[in-house]
Design a protein around this motif. Structure first.
Motif, PDB file in Angstrom:
ATOM      1  N   GLN A 238     -68.249  68.992 144.913  1.00 36.53           N
ATOM      2  CA  GLN A 238     -67.304  68.375 143.992  1.00 36.53           C
ATOM      3  C   GLN A 238     -67.952  68.098 142.644  1.00 36.53           C
ATOM      4  O   GLN A 238     -69.173  68.061 142.509  1.00 36.53           O
ATOM      5  N   THR A 239     -67.105  67.879 141.652  1.00 37.21           N
ATOM      6  CA  THR A 239     -67.566  67.570 140.298  1.00 37.21           C
ATOM      7  C   THR A 239     -67.029  66.217 139.868  1.00 37.21           C
ATOM      8  O   THR A 239     -65.890  65.858 140.188  1.00 37.21           O
ATOM      9  N   LEU A 240     -67.846  65.480 139.144  1.00 37.76           N
ATOM     10  CA  LEU A 240     -67.455  64.171 138.613  1.00 37.76           C
ATOM     11  C   LEU A 240     -67.620  64.215 137.098  1.00 37.76           C
ATOM     12  O   LEU A 240     -68.738  64.307 136.586  1.00 37.76           O
ATOM     13  N   VAL A 241     -66.493  64.170 136.390  1.00 35.72           N
ATOM     14  CA  VAL A 241     -66.503  64.218 134.926  1.00 35.72           C
ATOM     15  C   VAL A 241     -66.763  62.820 134.384  1.00 35.72           C
ATOM     16  O   VAL A 241     -66.089  61.851 134.755  1.00 35.72           O
ATOM     17  N   VAL A 242     -67.746  62.709 133.501  1.00 31.90           N
ATOM     18  CA  VAL A 242     -68.097  61.426 132.878  1.00 31.90           C
ATOM     19  C   VAL A 242     -68.080  61.654 131.371  1.00 31.90           C
ATOM     20  O   VAL A 242     -69.082  62.012 130.758  1.00 31.90           O
ATOM     21  N   ASP A 243     -66.916  61.448 130.753  1.00 36.90           N
ATOM     22  CA  ASP A 243     -66.751  61.855 129.355  1.00 36.90           C
ATOM     23  C   ASP A 243     -65.899  60.913 128.526  1.00 36.90           C
ATOM     24  O   ASP A 243     -65.485  61.267 127.411  1.00 36.90           O
ATOM     25  N   GLY A 244     -65.615  59.712 129.034  1.00 35.64           N
ATOM     26  CA  GLY A 244     -64.795  58.780 128.265  1.00 35.64           C
ATOM     27  C   GLY A 244     -63.380  59.261 128.036  1.00 35.64           C
ATOM     28  O   GLY A 244     -62.691  58.792 127.127  1.00 35.64           O
ATOM     29  N   GLY A 245     -62.938  60.215 128.864  1.00 30.86           N
ATOM     30  CA  GLY A 245     -61.586  60.745 128.735  1.00 30.86           C
ATOM     31  C   GLY A 245     -61.449  61.881 127.738  1.00 30.86           C
ATOM     32  O   GLY A 245     -60.330  62.277 127.386  1.00 30.86           O
ATOM     33  N   GLN A 246     -62.548  62.458 127.295  1.00 32.63           N
ATOM     34  CA  GLN A 246     -62.516  63.442 126.217  1.00 32.63           C
ATOM     35  C   GLN A 246     -61.652  64.661 126.533  1.00 32.63           C
ATOM     36  O   GLN A 246     -60.994  65.202 125.644  1.00 32.63           O
ATOM     37  N   VAL A 247     -61.648  65.108 127.792  1.00 38.13           N
ATOM     38  CA  VAL A 247     -60.912  66.339 128.105  1.00 38.13           C
ATOM     39  C   VAL A 247     -59.436  66.081 128.386  1.00 38.13           C
ATOM     40  O   VAL A 247     -58.682  67.029 128.634  1.00 38.13           O
ATOM     41  N   VAL A 248     -58.977  64.830 128.335  1.00 41.05           N
ATOM     42  CA  VAL A 248     -57.604  64.507 128.728  1.00 41.05           C
ATOM     43  C   VAL A 248     -56.561  64.780 127.644  1.00 41.05           C
ATOM     44  O   VAL A 248     -55.518  65.365 127.921  1.00 41.05           O
ATOM     45  N   PRO A 249     -56.758  64.370 126.381  1.00 32.77           N
ATOM     46  CA  PRO A 249     -55.683  64.507 125.391  1.00 32.77           C
ATOM     47  C   PRO A 249     -55.315  65.963 125.111  1.00 32.77           C
ATOM     48  O   PRO A 249     -56.180  66.845 125.060  1.00 32.77           O
ATOM     49  N   GLU A 250     -54.032  66.214 124.940  1.00 35.03           N
ATOM     50  CA  GLU A 250     -53.575  67.550 124.572  1.00 35.03           C
ATOM     51  C   GLU A 250     -53.983  67.876 123.136  1.00 35.03           C
ATOM     52  O   GLU A 250     -54.329  69.009 122.825  1.00 35.03           O
ATOM     53  N   THR A 251     -53.923  66.882 122.265  1.00 35.15           N
ATOM     54  CA  THR A 251     -54.330  67.050 120.876  1.00 35.15           C
ATOM     55  C   THR A 251     -54.990  65.770 120.402  1.00 35.15           C
ATOM     56  O   THR A 251     -54.860  64.711 121.033  1.00 35.15           O
ATOM     57  N   GLU A 252     -55.680  65.864 119.280  1.00 36.32           N
ATOM     58  CA  GLU A 252     -56.289  64.665 118.712  1.00 36.32           C
ATOM     59  C   GLU A 252     -55.245  63.616 118.371  1.00 36.32           C
ATOM     60  O   GLU A 252     -55.493  62.411 118.493  1.00 36.32           O
ATOM     61  N   ALA A 253     -54.060  64.065 118.004  1.00 32.84           N
ATOM     62  CA  ALA A 253     -52.993  63.138 117.626  1.00 32.84           C
ATOM     63  C   ALA A 253     -52.516  62.291 118.808  1.00 32.84           C
ATOM     64  O   ALA A 253     -51.917  61.240 118.613  1.00 32.84           O
ATOM     65  N   SER A 254     -52.786  62.752 120.033  1.00 24.40           N
ATOM     66  CA  SER A 254     -52.331  61.998 121.200  1.00 24.40           C
ATOM     67  C   SER A 254     -53.286  60.877 121.588  1.00 24.40           C
ATOM     68  O   SER A 254     -53.019  60.118 122.508  1.00 24.40           O
ATOM     69  N   ILE A 255     -54.410  60.774 120.877  1.00 24.54           N
ATOM     70  CA  ILE A 255     -55.328  59.659 121.117  1.00 24.54           C
ATOM     71  C   ILE A 255     -54.875  58.460 120.310  1.00 24.54           C
ATOM     72  O   ILE A 255     -54.758  58.521 119.086  1.00 24.54           O
ATOM     73  N   LEU A 256     -54.573  57.363 120.980  1.00 24.07           N
ATOM     74  CA  LEU A 256     -54.036  56.188 120.297  1.00 24.07           C
ATOM     75  C   LEU A 256     -55.102  55.499 119.466  1.00 24.07           C
ATOM     76  O   LEU A 256     -56.282  55.544 119.790  1.00 24.07           O
TER      77      LEU A 256
END
Length: 256
Positions: A238-256
């Motif tokens: 298995q893999t454990l992503v540790v990135d502060g959520g970096q890969v989640v947003p569809e675009t930069e604009a979706s980061i609040l």
């Protein structure tokens, strides 16, 4: 069903490759702070000895790009501590090179340092772990390659994705011996290498991370600690992503 205790690697013997600085140092620090006897492996003796003294760990100088050196590392751990419970295969490099500028030498050098060293370090460690019917192997991969891309790192991304392909089959082959093989996928973490990218890069990456900060090397260390613990016995390949959520947003604009 037994009640699980706190996460602990007390008295476990761990090898951390590339452990003299950066993410490797963070992993070694967390393991040592939680009771493990840590053997730091690095090509640079001065850095390795300084880090080992700082963390209360041991040090062994080796260039693990060759299988014989990987075997020597494991033999040294057994000679010093009498056993081997954990391998954190972290050593690697990330030089930038565009596809236009890519040469066979640049490609091969990176694959040796990142991918071949991983494979043969795991092979050497597993040979000893099989005797004890127990082992925890944790690879340091990356979000770059398995999940994302970044200009200039096509060869790096290929090596990191390759580590995960290797991991899955290695996990299948080693599972009958009580050995698990997993990977941590760091995002942008404050290391010497990231700082060298310059303030503009750091600013852009920080803006792209939902938690609005780069990670600390210890963040990766705590992820590795869990996967290296007895409590993670039912987790493998298995893999454990540790990135502060970096890969989640569809675009930069979706980061609040």
């Amino acid at each position: 069903m037994t009640t699980p205790g706190p996460i602990s690697v007390a008295d476990h013997v761990a090898i951390v490759t590339g452990g003299s600085k950066g993410i490797g140092k963070g992993i070694a620090r967390v393991l040592a702070a939680n009771g493990a006897r840590v053997l730091i492996v690095s090509r640079t003796a001065a850095d390795g000895e300084r880090t080992a003294a700082e963390l209360g760990a041991s040090f062994f100088a080796a260039d693990i790009s060759r299988a014989a050196a990987c075997e020597a590392v494991v033999a040294e751990a057994i000679q010093r501590f009498g056993r081997l419970d954990i391998l954190c295969s972290n050593a690697g490099v990330f030089p930038s090179c565009s596809l236009d500028d890519m040469t066979e030498e640049a490609w091969d050098t990176l694959m040796v340092q990142n991918l071949r060293s991983t494979a043969f370090m795991v092979k050497a460690a597993a040979a000893e772990m099989k005797k004890a019917k127990y082992g925890r192997i944790v690879l340091t991969s990356s979000i770059t390659g398995p999940l994302t891309g970044y200009p200039g790192w096509s060869h790096y991304g290929a090596s990191k994705a390759g580590q995960l392909g290797f991991m899955r089959t290695a996990a299948l082959e080693l599972s009958p011996f009580g050995i698990t093989v997993n990977a941590v996928l760091p995002g942008n973490v404050t290391t010497e290498g990231i700082l060298a990218m310059g303030p503009e890069y750091i600013q852009a990456m920080t803006k792209a991370i939902p938690v609005r900060a780069l990670g600390d090397v210890e963040d990766i260390g705590y992820a590795a600690l869990f996967l290296a613990s007895p409590q993670a016995k039912f987790i493998t390949a298995q893999t454990l992503v540790v990135d502060g959520g970096q890969v989640v947003p569809e675009t930069e604009a979706s980061i609040l």
